[in-house]
Write a protein that holds these residues in place. Structure first.
Motif, PDB file in Angstrom:
ATOM      1  N   THR A 548     -35.094  -5.160  22.331  1.00 35.44           N
ATOM      2  CA  THR A 548     -33.961  -4.802  21.336  1.00 35.44           C
ATOM      3  C   THR A 548     -33.311  -3.549  21.217  1.00 35.44           C
ATOM      4  OG1 THR A 548     -34.577  -6.695  19.881  1.00 35.44           O
ATOM      5  CG2 THR A 548     -33.093  -5.170  18.833  1.00 35.44           C
ATOM      6  N   SER A 549     -34.383  -2.536  21.058  1.00 37.83           N
ATOM      7  CA  SER A 549     -34.150  -1.012  20.877  1.00 37.83           C
ATOM      8  C   SER A 549     -33.641  -0.501  22.281  1.00 37.83           C
ATOM      9  CB  SER A 549     -35.107  -0.206  20.584  1.00 37.83           C
ATOM     10  OG  SER A 549     -36.340  -0.515  21.406  1.00 37.83           O
ATOM     11  N   TRP A 550     -33.939  -1.332  23.562  1.00 39.41           N
ATOM     12  CA  TRP A 550     -33.467  -0.838  24.849  1.00 39.41           C
ATOM     13  C   TRP A 550     -32.166  -1.202  25.054  1.00 39.41           C
ATOM     14  CZ3 TRP A 550     -37.228   0.401  29.310  1.00 39.41           C
ATOM     15  CH2 TRP A 550     -38.225   0.832  28.787  1.00 39.41           C
ATOM     16  N   ARG A 551     -31.717  -2.404  24.607  1.00 39.58           N
ATOM     17  CA  ARG A 551     -30.626  -2.953  24.788  1.00 39.58           C
ATOM     18  C   ARG A 551     -29.554  -2.297  23.928  1.00 39.58           C
ATOM     19  NH1 ARG A 551     -31.110  -8.715  21.426  1.00 39.58           N
ATOM     20  NH2 ARG A 551     -32.997  -8.616  22.978  1.00 39.58           N
ATOM     21  N   ALA A 552     -29.935  -1.622  22.820  1.00 42.33           N
ATOM     22  CA  ALA A 552     -28.999  -0.677  21.968  1.00 42.33           C
ATOM     23  C   ALA A 552     -28.420   0.326  22.768  1.00 42.33           C
ATOM     24  CB  ALA A 552     -29.545  -0.406  20.788  1.00 42.33           C
ATOM     25  N   LEU A 553     -29.256   0.908  23.650  1.00 42.16           N
ATOM     26  CA  LEU A 553     -28.691   2.121  24.730  1.00 42.16           C
ATOM     27  C   LEU A 553     -27.633   1.686  25.393  1.00 42.16           C
ATOM     28  CD1 LEU A 553     -32.207   3.283  25.742  1.00 42.16           C
ATOM     29  CD2 LEU A 553     -30.436   4.306  24.039  1.00 42.16           C
ATOM     30  N   MET A 554     -27.261   0.385  25.721  1.00 43.39           N
ATOM     31  CA  MET A 554     -26.319  -0.093  26.569  1.00 43.39           C
ATOM     32  C   MET A 554     -24.980  -0.501  25.823  1.00 43.39           C
ATOM     33  SD  MET A 554     -28.156  -3.326  28.637  1.00 43.39           S
ATOM     34  CE  MET A 554     -28.883  -3.072  30.236  1.00 43.39           C
ATOM     35  N   SER A 555     -25.087  -0.478  24.223  1.00 43.86           N
ATOM     36  CA  SER A 555     -23.862  -1.083  23.599  1.00 43.86           C
ATOM     37  C   SER A 555     -23.462  -0.172  22.281  1.00 43.86           C
ATOM     38  CB  SER A 555     -24.328  -2.379  23.037  1.00 43.86           C
ATOM     39  OG  SER A 555     -25.189  -2.377  22.457  1.00 43.86           O
ATOM     40  N   ASP A 556     -24.599   0.788  22.093  1.00 42.59           N
ATOM     41  CA  ASP A 556     -24.483   1.902  20.814  1.00 42.59           C
ATOM     42  C   ASP A 556     -23.417   2.786  21.333  1.00 42.59           C
ATOM     43  OD1 ASP A 556     -24.392   3.581  18.717  1.00 42.59           O
ATOM     44  OD2 ASP A 556     -26.631   3.453  18.410  1.00 42.59           O
ATOM     45  N   PRO A 557     -22.272   2.961  20.587  1.00 43.71           N
ATOM     46  CA  PRO A 557     -21.274   3.896  21.068  1.00 43.71           C
ATOM     47  C   PRO A 557     -21.817   5.447  20.954  1.00 43.71           C
ATOM     48  CG  PRO A 557     -20.360   2.681  19.774  1.00 43.71           C
ATOM     49  CD  PRO A 557     -21.538   2.194  19.520  1.00 43.71           C
ATOM     50  N   ASP A 558     -23.076   5.707  19.934  1.00 46.81           N
ATOM     51  CA  ASP A 558     -23.560   7.077  20.171  1.00 46.81           C
ATOM     52  C   ASP A 558     -24.705   6.952  21.407  1.00 46.81           C
ATOM     53  OD1 ASP A 558     -21.835   7.795  18.052  1.00 46.81           O
ATOM     54  OD2 ASP A 558     -23.253   6.813  16.714  1.00 46.81           O
ATOM     55  N   SER A 559     -24.999   6.097  22.201  1.00 50.95           N
ATOM     56  CA  SER A 559     -26.004   6.102  23.100  1.00 50.95           C
ATOM     57  C   SER A 559     -25.663   7.238  24.126  1.00 50.95           C
ATOM     58  CB  SER A 559     -26.202   4.889  23.702  1.00 50.95           C
ATOM     59  OG  SER A 559     -27.068   5.065  24.948  1.00 50.95           O
ATOM     60  N   SER A 560     -26.574   8.069  24.360  1.00 45.92           N
ATOM     61  CA  SER A 560     -26.533   9.140  25.271  1.00 45.92           C
ATOM     62  C   SER A 560     -26.265   8.732  26.880  1.00 45.92           C
ATOM     63  CB  SER A 560     -27.897   9.784  25.189  1.00 45.92           C
ATOM     64  OG  SER A 560     -28.995   9.162  25.683  1.00 45.92           O
ATOM     65  N   ILE A 561     -26.468   7.381  26.958  1.00 48.44           N
ATOM     66  CA  ILE A 561     -26.035   6.928  28.244  1.00 48.44           C
ATOM     67  C   ILE A 561     -25.282   5.819  28.295  1.00 48.44           C
ATOM     68  CG2 ILE A 561     -28.424   7.737  29.374  1.00 48.44           C
ATOM     69  CD1 ILE A 561     -29.374   4.868  28.728  1.00 48.44           C
ATOM     70  N   ILE A 562     -24.221   5.731  27.241  1.00 51.00           N
ATOM     71  CA  ILE A 562     -23.089   4.610  27.011  1.00 51.00           C
ATOM     72  C   ILE A 562     -22.311   4.587  28.420  1.00 51.00           C
ATOM     73  CG2 ILE A 562     -21.632   6.188  25.963  1.00 51.00           C
ATOM     74  CD1 ILE A 562     -22.490   2.163  25.337  1.00 51.00           C
ATOM     75  N   ASP A 563     -22.154   5.849  28.992  1.00 50.90           N
ATOM     76  CA  ASP A 563     -21.381   5.781  30.045  1.00 50.90           C
ATOM     77  C   ASP A 563     -21.749   4.823  31.387  1.00 50.90           C
ATOM     78  OD1 ASP A 563     -23.143   8.213  29.883  1.00 50.90           O
ATOM     79  OD2 ASP A 563     -22.274   8.831  31.879  1.00 50.90           O
ATOM     80  N   PHE A 564     -23.258   4.800  31.285  1.00 54.80           N
ATOM     81  CA  PHE A 564     -23.779   3.808  32.262  1.00 54.80           C
ATOM     82  C   PHE A 564     -23.228   2.508  32.518  1.00 54.80           C
ATOM     83  CE2 PHE A 564     -27.669   6.784  32.527  1.00 54.80           C
ATOM     84  CZ  PHE A 564     -26.769   7.824  33.079  1.00 54.80           C
ATOM     85  N   TYR A 565     -22.797   1.965  31.220  1.00 62.21           N
ATOM     86  CA  TYR A 565     -22.262   0.644  31.005  1.00 62.21           C
ATOM     87  C   TYR A 565     -21.103   0.540  30.765  1.00 62.21           C
ATOM     88  CZ  TYR A 565     -27.676   1.404  30.899  1.00 62.21           C
ATOM     89  OH  TYR A 565     -28.717   1.585  31.111  1.00 62.21           O
TER      90      TYR A 565
END
Length: 789
Positions: A548-565
């Motif tokens: 769950t917490s890993w997948r949030a990095l793919m969709s959370d606008p505030d994720s530091s790597i959101i540009d990868f997805y």
């Protein structure tokens, strides 16, 4: 490598390499199905020692087939995989080794291609669902009939990636399958079975090659081992040649282009979704069965005989009056290397080289023309001589302008002459309405016009062609890639972290002063962990396979790597017509940023997730009757057992180090079925243990034929050379009672048909004439090799 294009080219140019597989079928006796006895001699009248399965080529068509109804659930998928492997085992009947290799974590160079495929699959799935919804509404508004929409969760094939629960379950199911067959199938009882599941790093085919290379390095290795590798990827042909094993065969499904598929809206044949009219299906008669159902025909298999391909290449690559000794094995390696320029999984192909335009023949011609200037071969055991490669590239570069102009002329000629139902230059069927409904994509580069290099670099890289430093940077990366790919094919993965950091290739004419552009790769690099790879290759839509917490990095606008997805991305057709041929313009994943983000969520992993995120080893299984069985059982009872070496005399000369499994399969211990529809194994007679092959870390694979190896006798006749390049390959299908009794050609394969084979569907074929002798190496008519068990 552009599988259809390369295999089509190869089978037309060298037609005698193809032999149709004979497949013995099970019979019914008094209503009871009698299985095939695979311990009996192979009906193809050649005994194979080792069978290697590149499992991903089996898993995908069994879980989401394109030409028949999909399995209803995961259990049915597993059963379909078992049945597929049973068919292959029945055809090949290995006598020593069965090696199953599932793709594990891939090198970073391959992960970029995986990322592109998975993002495309997700994008196409969304687009298809939207198109189906739109067309359904239109058809219903017009008064058409459509069957009720099935409320069914779409199978996301992205789950066929290391680290997912699906792959973990598949490994458990395969352990059960192996134990069942070793316990109950007489053809399995004397073979050694290896399972390299998704927890073991490396692509399946390269794990297989690594196993072969490691065993070749052992003092007890039999140089006349007959290998059979199953898989449809074109690079398997290159990998087989790269082993320099004289007896190497590939088995694959017979390639049939343009197979009919049902409309994904109404399920009927004969039209695509965009042409669906919502017509009710016609009934057969009194019963409620429909005439227009999906045709399901069992796929047939073919053998690709690399010994015959070597015979073709020996004639084609022979060069006289050389300033250095001619070595056929070295010229084969150079041929394999040159094929990389027309496409591979790690580098984009050079713009001027297309398989369909005869690029490989052009490269071979140039190679033979400039070999006197090179003063030697281009490669040696997987290492590249860049000074010599530059001479080849410069010769291609001189011709680039004419190549691009001729390509345009051919396209114009084909478009003007192609009518309804004709074949276009890519081998795809054209439709009468193509000119109206599918206009040709705009080509801003126009390689056939003056200034093509400037337009290419500006359009593809957004730099001016006068920026010499940038062009050198691209060429340097490509040169590194050529060295990496060849090393990968011959020595194993030289660097787990290297990748080509551009979407496009340079031109051949850009390869200048490349001699010193590469020295060596960074030592000691390690593969990603499975969940890390998932983060590197999955789109956000497949995030449900991650914690769950890993997948949030793919969709959370505030994720530091959101540009990868990105939710959407452009596809550059790059001079092609169809989207699947284009270049997906996805951002490259920055490894340092990814690892930094994952550090924050690693503590959230559960025990099961941590286990799925670990790396494993191959597992070896044998039956109770196998000489190695008692040795392994003793290890489980000994006080000190870790790292015990296999005695070579107990396992066909195979060496390795055994380590014990925490939850082992042992004789007389029941094995519970992970699939409810299949029975438990109450009388198990199999045993399993982890194994790491012995291999010196500094070992360099020598690309040579081993001492003691018997080179197969020549098979090809003069008319075979005349057919090469002039006649497209056509399979000789169907039983012909007037044809002569079957013979063996000198490579050990049956040639022709005979009345005794009438119980088989179809029959073998070969374009080589029957030889005068039936004997070759260890193989005798109807008899196993001298090492068969």
């Amino acid at each position: 490598m552009g599988v259809p294009a390369f295999f089509r080219w190869l089978s037309r140019k060298y037609p005698s390499i193809i032999v149709h597989c004979l497949e013995e079928k099970s019979k019914e006796c008094s209503g009871v199905r009698v299985p095939v006895d695979t311990s009996k001699p192979n009906p193809n009248e050649v005994e194979f020692d080792n069978l290697y399965l590149d499992m991903n080529g089996i898993i995908h068509p069994c879980t989401h087939p394109e030409d028949k109804p999909a399995p209803k659930n995961e259990d049915e998928m597993m059963v379909a995989i078992f049945e597929y492997m049973d068919r292959l085992f029945n055809i090949v009947r290995p006598r020593r080794v069965l090696y199953m290799a599932i793709d594990g974590v891939a090198p970073r160079a391959k992960m970029n291609q995986q990322r592109s495929r998975r993002f495309r699959a997700s994008k196409e799935g969304v687009e298809l669902a939207e198109e189906k919804h739109k067309m359904r509404e239109e058809v219903i508004q017009r008064g058409g009939y459509l069957p009720p929409e099935e409320i069914k969760e779409r199978f996301d094939s992205n789950c066929i990636t290391p680290g997912t629960e699906f792959m973990n379950n598949l490994a458990k199911c395969l352990r059960y399958y192996i134990a069942d067959r070793l316990s109950n199938n007489p053809g399995w009882r004397n073979i050694t079975v290896f399972l390299s599941d998704a927890s073991v790093p490396g692509e399946g085919e390269h794990k297989i090659m690594d196993f072969i290379r490691r065993q070749r390095a052992q003092p007890n290795h039999d140089p006349n081992t007959h290998h059979c590798l199953c898989g449809a990827d074109a690079d398997l042909i290159m990998l087989g040649l790269a082993t320099h094993e004289p007896n190497f065969t590939i088995i694959r499904e017979e390639f049939k282009p343009n197979k009919p598929r049902p409309c994904s809206l109404c399920g009927q044949m004969g039209h695509e979704i965009k042409d669906c009219q919502g017509m009710a299906k016609e009934k057969k008669g009194e019963h409620d069965e429909f005439a227009d159902s999906i045709p399901v025909s069992e796929q047939e298999f073919i053998f690709i005989r690399l010994s015959i391909l070597r015979e073709y290449l020996e004639r084609e690559l022979t060069m006289a009056s050389l300033p250095f000794p001619y070595d056929f094995e070295r010229s084969v390696d150079d041929w394999v290397f040159m094929c990389f320029f027309v496409g591979n999984d790690f580098l984009p192909h050079l713009p001027s080289l297309e398989i369909r335009e005869g690029a490989i023949d052009r490269l071979v011609g140039i190679y033979k023309d400039v070999v006197h200037k090179t003063g030697g071969y281009l490669t040696e055991s997987g290492f590249v001589n860049l000074e010599r490669v530059e001479l080849i590239m410069q010769a291609v570069g001189v011709a680039e302008d004419n190549i691009f102009k001729k390509r345009k002329e051919d396209d114009v000629r084909n478009q003007s002459s192609a009518g309804p139902g004709d074949q276009d230059s890519r081998g795809m069927k054209r439709k009468a309405e193509d000119s109206d409904s599918e206009p040709e994509p705009e080509d801003n580069v126009r390689l056939w016009e003056e200034g093509w290099k400037q337009r290419y670099y500006k359009t593809k890289f957004d730099v001016d062609v006068t920026d010499d430093e940038f062009r050198k940077k691209v060429v340097k990366s490509y040169v590194e890639g050529l060295c990496w790919v060849l090393r990968y094919y011959y020595q194993g993965c030289a660097s787990w972290k290297w990748y080509f950091p551009f979407h496009y290739a340079p031109f051949a004419s850009d390869f200048k002063d490349i001699k010193n552009m590469f020295t060596d790769f960074e030592k000691g690099t390690k593969p990603f962990m499975p969940l890390e790879q998932l983060m590197g290759v999955f789109p956000a839509a497949s995030g449900n396979f991650l914690p769950t917490s890993w997948r949030a990095l793919m969709s959370d606008p505030d994720s530091s790597i959101i540009d990868f997805y990105p939710d959407d991305f452009a596809i550059d057709l790059n001079g092609k017509k169809y989207a699947w041929q284009g270049v997906a313009l996805l951002p490259f994943v920055d490894e340092r940023r990814l690892r930094a983000a994952l550090e924050q969520v690693y503590p959230d992993l559960t025990t099961d997730e941590s286990k799925r995120n670990s790396l494993g080893s191959d597992v070896v299984f044998v039956a109770k009757s196998h000489p190695l069985c008692d040795f392994i059982i003793e290890l489980y009872h000994a006080e000190s057992h870790e790292g015990t070496e296999i005695p070579a005399e107990l396992c066909h000369g195979i060496l390795g180090t055994l380590n014990l499994d925490d939850d082992p399969i042992l004789p007389n211990k029941p094995v519970e079925s992970p699939i409810p529809m299949l029975r438990d194994i109450s009388q198990n007679s199999a045993v399993g243990s982890f194994m790491d092959p012995q291999y010196k870390e500094d070992y360099i694979f020598k690309a040579v034929v081993l001492p003691g190896a018997k080179i197969p006798n020549k098979v090809l006749k003069p008319h075979d050379w005349e057919q090469s390049n002039h006649r497209p390959w056509r399979p000789q299908l169907g039983f012909n009672p007037n044809r002569q009794q079957a013979h063996l050609d000198q490579s050990g394969f049956r040639y022709g048909h005979g009345p005794s084979q009438s119980q088989h569907r179809g029959g073998p074929y070969s374009n080589a004439p029957p030889p005068s002798s039936y004997h070759q190496g260890n193989f005798h008519r109807g008899q196993p090799s001298s090492y068969s068990l």
